[in-house]
Scaffold this motif. Structure first.
Motif, short mmCIF file in Angstrom:
data_model
loop_
_atom_site.label_atom_id
_atom_site.label_comp_id
_atom_site.label_asym_id
_atom_site.label_seq_id
_atom_site.Cartn_x
_atom_site.Cartn_y
_atom_site.Cartn_z
N ASP A 100 0.82 -1.21 0.00
CA ASP A 100 0.00 0.00 0.00
C ASP A 100 0.85 1.26 0.00
N SER A 101 2.00 1.21 0.67
CA SER A 101 2.89 2.36 0.68
C SER A 101 3.39 2.67 -0.72
N ALA A 102 3.72 1.62 -1.47
CA ALA A 102 4.28 1.80 -2.81
C ALA A 102 3.21 2.11 -3.85
N SER A 103 2.13 1.31 -3.86
CA SER A 103 1.16 1.42 -4.95
C SER A 103 0.02 2.39 -4.70
N VAL A 104 -0.36 2.58 -3.43
CA VAL A 104 -1.49 3.46 -3.12
C VAL A 104 -1.02 4.85 -2.68
N LEU A 105 -0.06 4.88 -1.76
CA LEU A 105 0.39 6.15 -1.20
C LEU A 105 1.59 6.74 -1.92
N GLY A 106 2.37 5.89 -2.58
CA GLY A 106 3.55 6.38 -3.29
C GLY A 106 4.61 6.91 -2.35
N LYS A 107 4.79 6.25 -1.21
CA LYS A 107 5.76 6.70 -0.21
C LYS A 107 6.54 5.51 0.33
N LEU A 108 7.69 5.80 0.89
CA LEU A 108 8.48 4.75 1.52
C LEU A 108 8.00 4.50 2.94
N LEU A 109 8.07 3.25 3.34
CA LEU A 109 7.62 2.86 4.67
C LEU A 109 8.83 2.49 5.54
N MET A 110 8.89 3.09 6.71
CA MET A 110 9.91 2.73 7.69
C MET A 110 9.23 1.90 8.77
#
Length: 256
Positions: A160-170
């Motif tokens: 979801d971070s990559a495909s929906v939000l377009g952000k990196l997840l820590m």
């Protein structure tokens, strides 16, 4: 409930609604962001040694499980912080639970509802911002069940971070408490390894080169002399060579 200032609140959730309290919050953030580092002479908002800011540690609003109240608060406070500091990453501080705005995702949660939504709340931040959903050892007694839950939890949030939000997840705050019955360092090391392996393999096997993982930080590294500050999850790397080896292995393969 009465605040020290004498201002009255009906309950702790008024933190997200009350205009006076929100003013206190803004004043606090402005004081922190504009404080000058006594060592470098640089204001915190411009200080390159600072990685990111967190709006709040694990916000919850039990009076509004729809997530709308937290979403509104995040939108308002993120805008205020960014009006002062555009130099640093900003994250909400969520626990990572999926909310009512994405009911199809709630199966990934445990049984908790805290009035937040991983996707809805994180979508309020600018596209370059980093997401840091905590992931501490959940109260699952069976090691195999916990491992399966952890793998599903991580992969779902990475996707979801990559495909929906377009952000990196820590991924942060995972660990095993030494105060738990039957605690063993070997079990803790295996737990760390499983999480690192899940992160690494998910990115390495990505067919389109898109990976939602930005990194992982377990809870928590401490230096010798800080023993009195421990909460059971502390790791003294100097005293834990096997845990150090797990961390070094992950660091080396990420650097390749």
């Amino acid at each position: 409930m009465m605040m020290r200032s004498g201002h009255y609140l009906n309950n702790e959730d008024d933190f997200f609604y009350d205009s006076i309290v929100k003013g206190y919050y803004n004043n606090h953030m402005k004081t922190v962001l504009t404080r000058v580092n006594s060592f470098t002479g640089i204001a915190y908002k411009d200080e390159p040694a600072i990685f990111s800011w967190e709006l709040m540690n694990e916000p919850q609003c039990q009076s509004d499980l729809s997530g709308k109240s937290i979403k509104s608060w995040v939108s308002e406070m993120a805008a205020y912080v960014m009006s002062i500091d555009r130099n640093h990453l900003l994250e909400v501080g969520l626990e990572g639970y999926y909310g009512k705005s994405t009911p199809e995702k709630q199966v990934v949660n445990l049984s908790y509802e805290v009035g937040t939504g991983f996707i809805a709340n994180n979508s309020m931040l600018a596209s370059h911002m980093l997401i840091l959903p905590p992931f501490i050892s959940f109260p699952i007694n069976d090691e195999t069940t916990e491992a399966l839950f952890g793998e599903r939890w991580i992969k779902s949030h990475m996707e979801d971070s990559a495909s929906v939000l377009g952000k990196l997840l820590m991924l942060t705050e995972f660990g095993k408490s030494s105060r738990s019955p039957g605690y063993q360092v070997a079990v803790s090391d295996a737990y760390f390894s499983n999480i690192y392996d899940t992160l690494y393999s998910s990115c390495a096997s990505s067919s389109d080169g898109v990976c939602g993982a930005g990194g992982a930080c377990f809870w928590q590294v401490m230096a010798p002399g800080m023993e009195d500050w421990g909460d059971g999850y502390e790791v003294f790397l100097e005293q834990s060579p096997s845990t150090m080896a797990v961390v070094v292995k992950q660091s080396r393969r990420l650097s390749l």
